[in-house]
Motif scaffolding. Structure first.
Motif, PDB file in Angstrom:
ATOM      1  N   LEU A  11      39.327  40.853  45.494  1.00 37.69           N
ATOM      2  CA  LEU A  11      38.552  39.617  46.145  1.00 37.69           C
ATOM      3  C   LEU A  11      37.891  39.172  45.225  1.00 37.69           C
ATOM      4  O   LEU A  11      36.379  39.143  45.480  1.00 37.69           O
ATOM      5  CB  LEU A  11      37.906  40.339  47.439  1.00 37.69           C
ATOM      6  CG  LEU A  11      37.048  39.485  48.400  1.00 37.69           C
ATOM      7  CD1 LEU A  11      37.992  38.346  48.915  1.00 37.69           C
ATOM      8  CD2 LEU A  11      36.429  40.329  49.569  1.00 37.69           C
ATOM      9  N   VAL A  14      40.819  34.714  42.634  1.00 36.31           N
ATOM     10  CA  VAL A  14      41.879  34.500  43.462  1.00 36.31           C
ATOM     11  C   VAL A  14      41.954  34.838  44.954  1.00 36.31           C
ATOM     12  O   VAL A  14      42.118  34.084  45.914  1.00 36.31           O
ATOM     13  CB  VAL A  14      43.064  35.026  42.962  1.00 36.31           C
ATOM     14  CG1 VAL A  14      44.341  34.389  43.551  1.00 36.31           C
ATOM     15  CG2 VAL A  14      43.254  34.325  41.497  1.00 36.31           C
ATOM     16  N   ALA A  93      49.755  37.843  41.601  1.00 35.15           N
ATOM     17  CA  ALA A  93      49.415  36.904  40.658  1.00 35.15           C
ATOM     18  C   ALA A  93      49.524  37.668  39.308  1.00 35.15           C
ATOM     19  O   ALA A  93      49.009  36.565  38.398  1.00 35.15           O
ATOM     20  CB  ALA A  93      48.241  36.346  41.133  1.00 35.15           C
ATOM     21  N   ALA A 120      52.304  32.774  41.815  1.00 34.33           N
ATOM     22  CA  ALA A 120      50.818  32.301  41.221  1.00 34.33           C
ATOM     23  C   ALA A 120      50.590  33.176  39.841  1.00 34.33           C
ATOM     24  O   ALA A 120      49.767  32.743  39.129  1.00 34.33           O
ATOM     25  CB  ALA A 120      49.747  32.946  42.054  1.00 34.33           C
TER      26      ALA A 120
HETATM   27  P1  NAP Z   1      38.772  38.893  39.373  1.00 35.64           P
HETATM   28  O1  NAP Z   1      38.076  37.555  39.745  1.00 35.64           O
HETATM   29  O2  NAP Z   1      38.168  39.571  38.216  1.00 35.64           O
HETATM   30  O3  NAP Z   1      39.018  39.617  40.528  1.00 35.64           O
HETATM   31  C1  NAP Z   1      39.726  40.947  40.548  1.00 35.64           C
HETATM   32  C2  NAP Z   1      39.598  41.537  41.883  1.00 35.64           C
HETATM   33  O4  NAP Z   1      40.004  42.956  41.732  1.00 35.64           O
HETATM   34  C3  NAP Z   1      37.950  41.906  42.049  1.00 35.64           C
HETATM   35  O5  NAP Z   1      37.628  41.792  43.583  1.00 35.64           O
HETATM   36  C4  NAP Z   1      37.770  43.416  41.953  1.00 35.64           C
HETATM   37  O6  NAP Z   1      37.031  44.178  42.686  1.00 35.64           O
HETATM   38  C5  NAP Z   1      39.124  43.987  42.462  1.00 35.64           C
HETATM   39  N1  NAP Z   1      39.630  45.141  41.625  1.00 35.64           N
HETATM   40  C6  NAP Z   1      39.813  45.438  40.166  1.00 35.64           C
HETATM   41  N2  NAP Z   1      40.188  46.485  39.888  1.00 35.64           N
HETATM   42  C7  NAP Z   1      40.349  47.148  41.084  1.00 35.64           C
HETATM   43  C8  NAP Z   1      40.731  48.501  41.584  1.00 35.64           C
HETATM   44  N3  NAP Z   1      41.010  49.444  40.346  1.00 35.64           N
HETATM   45  N4  NAP Z   1      40.680  48.875  42.784  1.00 35.64           N
HETATM   46  C9  NAP Z   1      40.322  47.687  43.568  1.00 35.64           C
HETATM   47  N5  NAP Z   1      39.934  46.575  43.320  1.00 35.64           N
HETATM   48  C10 NAP Z   1      39.952  46.089  42.227  1.00 35.64           C
HETATM   49  O7  NAP Z   1      40.236  38.411  39.000  1.00 35.64           O
HETATM   50  P2  NAP Z   1      41.043  37.017  39.417  1.00 35.64           P
HETATM   51  O8  NAP Z   1      40.566  35.986  38.671  1.00 35.64           O
HETATM   52  O9  NAP Z   1      40.786  36.791  40.808  1.00 35.64           O
HETATM   53  O10 NAP Z   1      42.461  37.360  38.910  1.00 35.64           O
HETATM   54  C11 NAP Z   1      43.190  38.087  39.818  1.00 35.64           C
HETATM   55  C12 NAP Z   1      44.847  38.126  39.195  1.00 35.64           C
HETATM   56  O11 NAP Z   1      45.160  36.554  39.381  1.00 35.64           O
HETATM   57  C13 NAP Z   1      44.978  38.413  38.032  1.00 35.64           C
HETATM   58  O12 NAP Z   1      46.232  39.053  37.678  1.00 35.64           O
HETATM   59  C14 NAP Z   1      44.973  37.148  36.908  1.00 35.64           C
HETATM   60  O13 NAP Z   1      45.581  37.167  35.754  1.00 35.64           O
HETATM   61  C15 NAP Z   1      45.691  36.288  38.322  1.00 35.64           C
HETATM   62  N6  NAP Z   1      45.442  34.695  37.954  1.00 35.64           N
HETATM   63  C16 NAP Z   1      44.401  34.478  38.095  1.00 35.64           C
HETATM   64  C17 NAP Z   1      43.862  33.136  37.958  1.00 35.64           C
HETATM   65  C18 NAP Z   1      42.672  32.514  37.976  1.00 35.64           C
HETATM   66  O14 NAP Z   1      42.334  31.157  37.823  1.00 35.64           O
HETATM   67  N7  NAP Z   1      41.493  33.152  38.072  1.00 35.64           N
HETATM   68  C19 NAP Z   1      45.274  32.155  38.292  1.00 35.64           C
HETATM   69  C20 NAP Z   1      46.331  32.635  38.011  1.00 35.64           C
HETATM   70  C21 NAP Z   1      46.578  34.088  38.081  1.00 35.64           C
HETATM   71  P3  NAP Z   1      35.398  43.731  42.367  1.00 35.64           P
HETATM   72  O15 NAP Z   1      35.091  42.437  43.013  1.00 35.64           O
HETATM   73  O16 NAP Z   1      34.809  44.831  43.484  1.00 35.64           O
HETATM   74  O17 NAP Z   1      35.113  44.072  41.220  1.00 35.64           O
END
Ligand code: NAP
Ligand code: HSE
Length: 426
Positions: A11, A14, A93, A120
């Motif tokens: 959460l 994305v 994603a 994504a």
């Molecule tokens: P992010 O903002 O760092 O969010 C990651 C989320 O995953 C956080 O809510 C985190 O929880 C949760 N998480 C991490 N480790 C966990 C675990 N072991 N158990 C349960 N929850 C866990 O990352 P994001 O930018 O949304 O990216 C997510 C994915 O989308 C990645 O694969 C990224 O490469 C891909 N993506 C991102 C974008 C972009 O623009 N950001 C675009 C395309 C693809 P907490 O909040 O509690 O820490």
């Protein structure tokens, strides 16, 4: 409309966008979200429960679709595998997991009669994957080339257009949620390598191991490089390419590479600024397609995730629908072509002592390595030191490496400050 029950892991940037978009699609029921730390403040305010226990999602038989937006290799890989084992469809994603484990994950999905949707994972909000998979399904592809990382494009554009420092623009990209949790994934080119592996799988039916992909990032690009490139009619972009070197041979080597590239200012790639992505796809029937759009960010990426969920939902109740959505990708990794054999023109910035014979010696060394100089200028003479900028004609990379190794033995050379390839159509 049939109700589809979803569980989501993540959460963050994305996941928050997904929550916001799902609020407009009431028949897609988000039952539970797993996060790492329940105490964290959230940008989104979901109506469903949040847990730190991922098993509450994976082991829940009512949940048909796992939405994985947590990122990273482990434990995401384990969670995806567990969900597929339980015959849940997966929407992800996560390019890192797919690039590193795609062959075994798609094999497992086939065995279990479920699907993995991953729009994504490459190029954020641009519907690139479904376009290659379905819209362009009649084509044989020669190459896929493009700007595939929003963070590095944002950094390079802002350094060039606004004269901002690398560190300050990277911090802004992190604040805006484009950058990966570890920004080295962006600036050192890993993220593009993962995306190229996925694009190779879609275009040429085989994944490429990320470690076999030639990779250079943008850390060494300086404001001087950006300004000099512009003076010569170019803009520096981080460009990724996957090309089939032997289209008649289904098991032939793929040339897959990501590195900074001088793109002519008139080329469509040069016009793409900020966090946008731009992809050129060459198909034998259609010719060249160019797709441009937001490559990262909360809502653009959520648009791709929720689009996948909607596609899945519309097909879910059909018999054997999973086989329709399973991409035809072999479980073998692809061979890759040696980077030494690629050819392109080069831009070089050399820092030298300002003594007689320097340009003559450079010309001699280049001649010995079959390198033809297109243009050479000397700049910034001070303290008996100067900068020499050289643009070459087409050169084999192996020859350029050998010439630079010989140049480094010369007493007059302080450093090869930059050696950047110039764009050449794939
Ligand atoms: P992010 O903002 O760092 O969010 C990651 C989320 O995953 C956080 O809510 C985190 O929880 C949760 N998480 C991490 N480790 C966990 C675990 N072991 N158990 C349960 N929850 C866990 O990352 P994001 O930018 O949304 O990216 C997510 C994915 O989308 C990645 O694969 C990224 O490469 C891909 N993506 C991102 C974008 C972009 O623009 N950001 C675009 C395309 C693809 P907490 O909040 O509690 O820490
Ligand atoms: N960090 C990635 C980027 C997110 O900047 O492009 C989108 O994949």
């Amino acid at each position: 409309m049939a109700r589809v029950v979803l569980g989501m892991i993540g959460l963050g940037t994305v996941g928050s966008g997904v929550v916001q978009l799902l609020a407009q699609h009431k028949h897609l029921q988000l039952k539970k979200i797993a996060v790492r730390d329940l105490q964290k403040e959230r940008a989104a305010n979901p109506t469903c429960p949040i847990t730190e226990n991922v098993s509450e999602i994976i082991d829940d038989p009512e949940i048909e679709v796992l939405v994985e937006v947590m990122g990273g290799e482990e434990p995401a890989l384990t969670y995806i595998r567990r969900a597929l084992e339980k015959r849940k469809h997966v929407v992800t994603a996560n390019k890192e997991v797919l690039a590193k484990h795609g062959p075994s994950l798609f094999q497992l999905a086939r065995e279990k009669g479920v699907t993995i949707f991953f729009e994504a994972s490459v190029a954020g909000g641009i519907p690139l994957i479904s376009t290659i998979q379905r819209g362009l399904g009649a084509n044989q592809f020669a190459a896929v080339t493009g700007i595939l990382n929003g963070t590095t494009n944002f950094i390079l554009s802002n350094m060039e257009e606004k004269g901002l420092s690398y560190d300050s623009v990277l911090a802004e990209a992190q604040r805006l949620g484009f950058a990966e949790a570890d920004p080295s994934a962006d600036v050192d080119g890993h993220d593009v390598a993962y995306k190229l592996s996925i694009l190779a799988a879609l275009s040429f039916q085989r994944f490429v191991k990320p470690e076999d992909i030639y990779r250079e990032g943008i850390r060494n690009i300086t404001p001087d490089d950006l300004a000099l490139a512009k003076e010569f009619g170019y803009r520096i972009k981080l460009v990724g390419t996957a090309r089939n070197t032997d289209p008649k041979n289904k098991a032939g080597a793929l040339a897959v590479r990501v590195h900074p590239t001088l793109v002519p200012l008139a080329h469509p790639l040069a016009a793409v600024s900020g966090s946008s992505n731009c992809i050129l796809v060459n198909g034998d029937a259609v010719g060249e397609i160019i797709m441009v759009g937001p490559g990262a960010g909360s809502l653009p990426t959520a648009s791709a995730v929720v689009g996948d969920i909607i596609n899945l939902e519309s097909a879910l109740k059909l018999p054997d629908f999973a086989s329709y959505f399973q991409p035809s990708i072999t479980s073998e990794w692809s061979k890759t072509a040696s980077p030494d054999d690629w050819t392109s023109p080069y831009f070089l910035r050399l820092s030298v002592k300002d003594t007689p014979g320097v340009i003559g010696t450079i010309g001699t060394i280049f001649g010995e390595h079959k390198i033809s100089i297109q243009s050479i200028i000397q700049r910034g003479v001070a303290d008996r030191r100067a900068t020499i900028v050289i643009l070459t004609h087409d050169v084999r990379s192996g020859n350029m490496e050998a010439a630079l190794a010989d140049l480094k033995k010369c007493e007059f050379l302080d450093s090869v400050a930059s050696a950047i390839r110039i764009y050449k159509a794939a």
